[in-house]
Design a protein around this motif. Structure first.
Motif, short mmCIF file in Angstrom:
data_model
loop_
_atom_site.label_atom_id
_atom_site.label_comp_id
_atom_site.label_asym_id
_atom_site.label_seq_id
_atom_site.Cartn_x
_atom_site.Cartn_y
_atom_site.Cartn_z
N ARG A 60 3.46 -9.34 -2.15
CA ARG A 60 3.80 -7.93 -2.36
C ARG A 60 3.06 -7.02 -1.40
O ARG A 60 2.75 -5.85 -1.73
N SER A 61 2.79 -7.50 -0.22
CA SER A 61 2.14 -6.70 0.82
C SER A 61 3.01 -6.72 2.07
O SER A 61 4.10 -7.31 2.06
N ILE A 62 2.53 -6.09 3.12
CA ILE A 62 3.25 -6.11 4.39
C ILE A 62 2.25 -5.88 5.52
O ILE A 62 1.23 -5.22 5.32
N ASP A 63 2.51 -6.47 6.66
CA ASP A 63 1.63 -6.32 7.82
C ASP A 63 2.43 -5.71 8.97
O ASP A 63 3.17 -6.40 9.66
N LEU A 110 -9.73 -4.11 4.07
CA LEU A 110 -9.36 -2.77 3.63
C LEU A 110 -8.44 -2.82 2.42
O LEU A 110 -8.55 -2.01 1.50
N VAL A 111 -7.53 -3.79 2.41
CA VAL A 111 -6.63 -3.95 1.27
C VAL A 111 -7.39 -4.47 0.05
O VAL A 111 -7.18 -4.00 -1.08
N TRP A 112 -8.27 -5.42 0.28
CA TRP A 112 -9.00 -6.09 -0.81
C TRP A 112 -10.09 -5.20 -1.40
O TRP A 112 -10.09 -4.88 -2.58
N LEU A 114 -11.13 -1.96 -0.58
CA LEU A 114 -10.90 -0.53 -0.82
C LEU A 114 -9.62 -0.28 -1.60
O LEU A 114 -9.31 0.86 -1.94
N ASN A 115 -8.87 -1.34 -1.86
CA ASN A 115 -7.64 -1.24 -2.65
C ASN A 115 -6.65 -0.23 -2.08
O ASN A 115 -5.98 0.50 -2.81
N ILE A 116 -6.58 -0.18 -0.75
CA ILE A 116 -5.62 0.70 -0.08
C ILE A 116 -4.31 -0.06 0.08
O ILE A 116 -4.32 -1.24 0.43
N PRO A 117 -3.17 0.58 -0.16
CA PRO A 117 -1.89 -0.11 0.01
C PRO A 117 -1.76 -0.69 1.42
O PRO A 117 -2.11 -0.04 2.41
N SER A 118 -1.23 -1.90 1.50
CA SER A 118 -1.16 -2.59 2.78
C SER A 118 -0.32 -1.85 3.80
O SER A 118 -0.61 -1.88 5.01
N ILE A 119 0.73 -1.15 3.36
CA ILE A 119 1.58 -0.43 4.30
C ILE A 119 0.80 0.71 4.97
O ILE A 119 1.01 1.00 6.16
N ASP A 205 -7.92 -15.29 -7.81
CA ASP A 205 -8.54 -14.08 -7.28
C ASP A 205 -7.52 -13.40 -6.37
O ASP A 205 -7.34 -13.79 -5.20
N VAL A 206 -6.84 -12.39 -6.89
CA VAL A 206 -5.74 -11.74 -6.16
C VAL A 206 -6.23 -11.10 -4.87
O VAL A 206 -5.62 -11.27 -3.81
N GLY A 207 -7.33 -10.36 -4.94
CA GLY A 207 -7.85 -9.68 -3.75
C GLY A 207 -8.24 -10.66 -2.66
O GLY A 207 -7.91 -10.47 -1.48
N ARG A 208 -8.95 -11.71 -3.04
CA ARG A 208 -9.39 -12.71 -2.06
C ARG A 208 -8.19 -13.42 -1.44
O ARG A 208 -8.18 -13.69 -0.23
N THR A 209 -7.18 -13.72 -2.25
CA THR A 209 -5.99 -14.39 -1.72
C THR A 209 -5.27 -13.50 -0.72
O THR A 209 -4.81 -13.97 0.33
N LYS A 210 -5.18 -12.21 -1.03
CA LYS A 210 -4.55 -11.28 -0.08
C LYS A 210 -5.35 -11.20 1.21
O LYS A 210 -4.79 -11.10 2.30
N PHE A 211 -6.68 -11.24 1.09
CA PHE A 211 -7.52 -11.24 2.29
C PHE A 211 -7.20 -12.47 3.15
O PHE A 211 -7.07 -12.37 4.38
#
Length: 325
Positions: A60-63, A110-112, A114-119, A205-211
């Motif tokens: 559910r993110s984007i780069d 920054l996403v993990w 600071l919880n800033i939206p990836s977009i 760990d959602v944040g770590r996985t997104k990282f």
């Protein structure tokens, strides 16, 4: 048979075969095995980038910064090669992977943390990384005459009649297939996309996985940086400008849901191949580049509609099961 036809990849592969057949009626040589190998080779970089984007979108993110990562990393390895031509190509590729991973890690942190939206994050780093490329190079280009023969020739060398670039793409596809189907990380990526809240309760760990997925995306961008520069033999601030749209388009056409949790390696590869066939074939049969853009855009809209319909149908099935219970 019905279960077999539920797979988006089957329909997309059929569409590609039909597309090749239609093009062959105007230009018969297009369907020759040698030409199709060339089309695959020409699309290899887009396939690789689409896989990196895929793992991000599934969570559910984007780069949006992948093309800028490619540009910056490509400039780094091109300048290193120009200054120190004796550096082995495998070492330059490792450097590209590390630099790309570091840029991806910035996005991930920054996403993990600071919880800033990836977009928002990657829209910012898209500009920052391209600006950093200008600062690094001073606005200068690195042309073919400054690159070593090994730097240019590595991916053009043939192994079993197939260019090394194609073999690299095949290797990356295989690695991503194993990652997504045979590892705990792959299962976590899908789980987060389906339901991030429930994933937390299962110990993910959602944040770590997104990282981690942003680091993977960054590494892919770095690898593509070397491949792009050595293929087109020019490094500048304008390299791959706007190419992030092609990467996302390949994912969407391949059935990767922007809502996360749905998609496959095969779908991303076929989506990239679909776009590659269009970009290679339409100029040959004298169709305007504007029609190329229109066809690609129409394919994206159709893919989004099909994704939305599929997700609604899954939702109805779940509700019916709940009512029956």
């Amino acid at each position: 048979m019905k279960a077999f036809l539920k797979y988006r990849e089957i329909w997309l592969a059929a569409a590609i075969i039909v597309l090749i057949g239609l093009i062959s009626t105007r230009f018969p040589a297009f369907a020759d095995p040698g030409n199709l190998r060339q089309v695959f080779n020409d699309t290899s970089i887009l396939m690789i980038l689409a896989l990196g984007q895929m793992v991000v979108i599934l969570t559910r993110s984007i780069d949006l910064s992948m093309a800028s990562n490619l540009c910056f990393t490509g400039m780094v390895v091109a300048m290193l090669n120009a200054a120190y031509p004796a550096i082995p190509i495998p070492l330059l590729i490792v450097i590209a992977l590390v630099v790309g991973m570091l840029l991806g890690a910035i996005n991930g942190l920054l996403v993990w943390r600071l919880n800033i939206p990836s977009i928002v994050v990657t829209l910012g780093t898209l500009t920052i990384y391209r600006g950093a490329t200008f600062v690094l190079s001073g606005g200068a280009w690195v042309n073919a005459d400054k690159m070593s023969p090994d730097f240019i020739g590595f991916q053009r060398a043939a192994l079993l009649g197939i260019p090394v670039l194609s073999w690299i793409a095949i290797l990356v596809i295989a690695l991503f297939f194993v990652l997504m189907t045979r590892t705990a990380l792959g299962r976590s990526i899908y789980a987060i996309g389906v339901n991030p809240t429930a994933s937390v309760y299962t110990g993910i760990d959602v944040g770590r996985t997104k990282f981690i997925v942003f680091c993977i995306s960054g590494m892919i961008g770095g690898l593509a940086g070397y491949l792009w520069i050595s293929r087109y033999v020019i490094a500048s601030v304008e390299v791959a400008n706007g190419y992030e749209l092609n990467i996302i388009a390949a994912c969407v056409i391949g059935g990767i849901s922007i809502a996360g949790g749905i998609g496959s390696v095969g779908g991303a590869v076929l989506g990239a191949l679909f776009l590659g066939i269009i970009s290679n074939a339409l100029p040959v049969i004298n169709i305007s580049p504007f029609w190329q853009m229109a066809i690609s855009g129409s394919a994206i809209i159709l893919a989004v509609v099909l994704n939305a319909r599929g997700e609604r149908q899954q939702g109805r099935i779940i509700l019916r099961k709940a009512e029956a219970a």
